[in-house]
Motif scaffolding. Structure first.
Motif, PDB file in Angstrom:
ATOM      1  N   GLU A   1      30.224  -0.389   5.148  1.00  0.00           N
ATOM      2  CA  GLU A   1      30.479   0.346   3.897  1.00  0.00           C
ATOM      3  C   GLU A   1      29.177   0.948   3.369  1.00  0.00           C
ATOM      4  O   GLU A   1      29.142   2.103   2.962  1.00  0.00           O
ATOM      5  CB  GLU A   1      31.098  -0.582   2.849  1.00  0.00           C
ATOM      6  CG  GLU A   1      32.491  -1.056   3.169  1.00  0.00           C
ATOM      7  CD  GLU A   1      33.538   0.018   3.009  1.00  0.00           C
ATOM      8  OE1 GLU A   1      33.381   0.887   2.139  1.00  0.00           O
ATOM      9  OE2 GLU A   1      34.517  -0.026   3.774  1.00  0.00           O
TER      10      GLU A   1
ATOM     11  N   ASN B   1      31.654  -5.715   7.651  1.00  0.00           N
ATOM     12  CA  ASN B   1      32.385  -4.681   6.910  1.00  0.00           C
ATOM     13  C   ASN B   1      31.571  -4.166   5.726  1.00  0.00           C
ATOM     14  O   ASN B   1      31.544  -2.964   5.461  1.00  0.00           O
ATOM     15  CB  ASN B   1      33.742  -5.218   6.430  1.00  0.00           C
ATOM     16  CG  ASN B   1      34.743  -5.322   7.559  1.00  0.00           C
ATOM     17  OD1 ASN B   1      34.632  -4.662   8.583  1.00  0.00           O
ATOM     18  ND2 ASN B   1      35.729  -6.186   7.381  1.00  0.00           N
TER      19      ASN B   1
ATOM     20  N   GLU C   1      35.781   6.616  10.405  1.00  0.00           N
ATOM     21  CA  GLU C   1      36.199   5.700   9.341  1.00  0.00           C
ATOM     22  C   GLU C   1      37.568   5.095   9.641  1.00  0.00           C
ATOM     23  O   GLU C   1      37.776   3.893   9.448  1.00  0.00           O
ATOM     24  CB  GLU C   1      36.238   6.413   7.994  1.00  0.00           C
ATOM     25  CG  GLU C   1      34.872   6.695   7.418  1.00  0.00           C
ATOM     26  CD  GLU C   1      34.938   7.549   6.156  1.00  0.00           C
ATOM     27  OE1 GLU C   1      36.007   8.117   5.834  1.00  0.00           O
ATOM     28  OE2 GLU C   1      33.903   7.641   5.482  1.00  0.00           O
TER      29      GLU C   1
END
Length: 187
Positions: free
Chosen positions: A150, A146, A106
């Motif tokens: 997620e 992105n 992450e």
């Protein structure tokens, strides 16, 4: 001021270095976890050999079949408790490793995303007139990537939670079964 090819070249180099760093970090974490499992297994093997030796001596010293079966039943509960403790310790190592690997990944992906956004912003400042649509498409693609990451991350966390819950459930079921078996053997 950098030219566009130099900016992309520097960005590609930085991205490659970041990926190499991530792979090195993940490999290191994986080896640490393997080392913990090996240490656990060695300790369990040593303890098991000692326990087996003691149990064998006790069983061989039994005077009659009733004492033999009584000693066998008495040894079942500690063995089951040790197996449960082993399973929990192993699950703890796996959970910890998964958390560390997830955290490292992450962090790396977030840093890469920040760098890509900064690169696109920098390139867009120096872009020739009329390239606004291309820049908007690139920004949109980065935003979508992105968002996809997620969602993937949320799904992976949910899967890890389900696996952890299943392992805990299995350990609890094994514990209950071992306790029932031990209590029956004592009767």
């Amino acid at each position: 001021m950098f030219t566009l090819p130099e900016q992309f070249s520097n960005a590609a180099k930085a991205n490659f270095e970041a990926q190499l760093s991530l792979i090195t970090n993940l490999t290191s974490k994986a080896f640490e976890s393997v080392e913990k499992v090996v240490d656990l297994n060695l300790n369990v093997a040593k303890a098991s050999l000692e326990d087996s030796s003691i149990a064998a001596r006790q069983l061989l010293s039994a005077k009659d079949p009733q004492e033999f079966f009584s000693l066998s039943a008495a040894q079942a509960q500690p063995a089951a408790a040790k197996a449960i403790a082993y399973g929990r310790h192993l699950a703890g190592i796996a959970t910890s490793a998964q958390a560390e690997l997830t955290r490292a990944t992450e962090e790396q992906i977030a840093e890469t995303g920040r760098k890509m956004t900064a690169l696109v912003e920098d390139v867009s400042k120096n872009a020739p007139a009329g390239s606004e649509n291309v820049i908007a498409i690139v920004k949109s693609a980065i935003g979508n990537a992105n968002a996809g990451y997620e969602q993937f991350n949320k799904t992976a966390k949910q899967a890890a939670e389900v696996i952890e819950a299943n392992v805990n459930s299995a350990v609890n079921q094994f514990t209950q079964a071992a306790e029932k078996t031990t209590s029956r053997a004592r009767k």
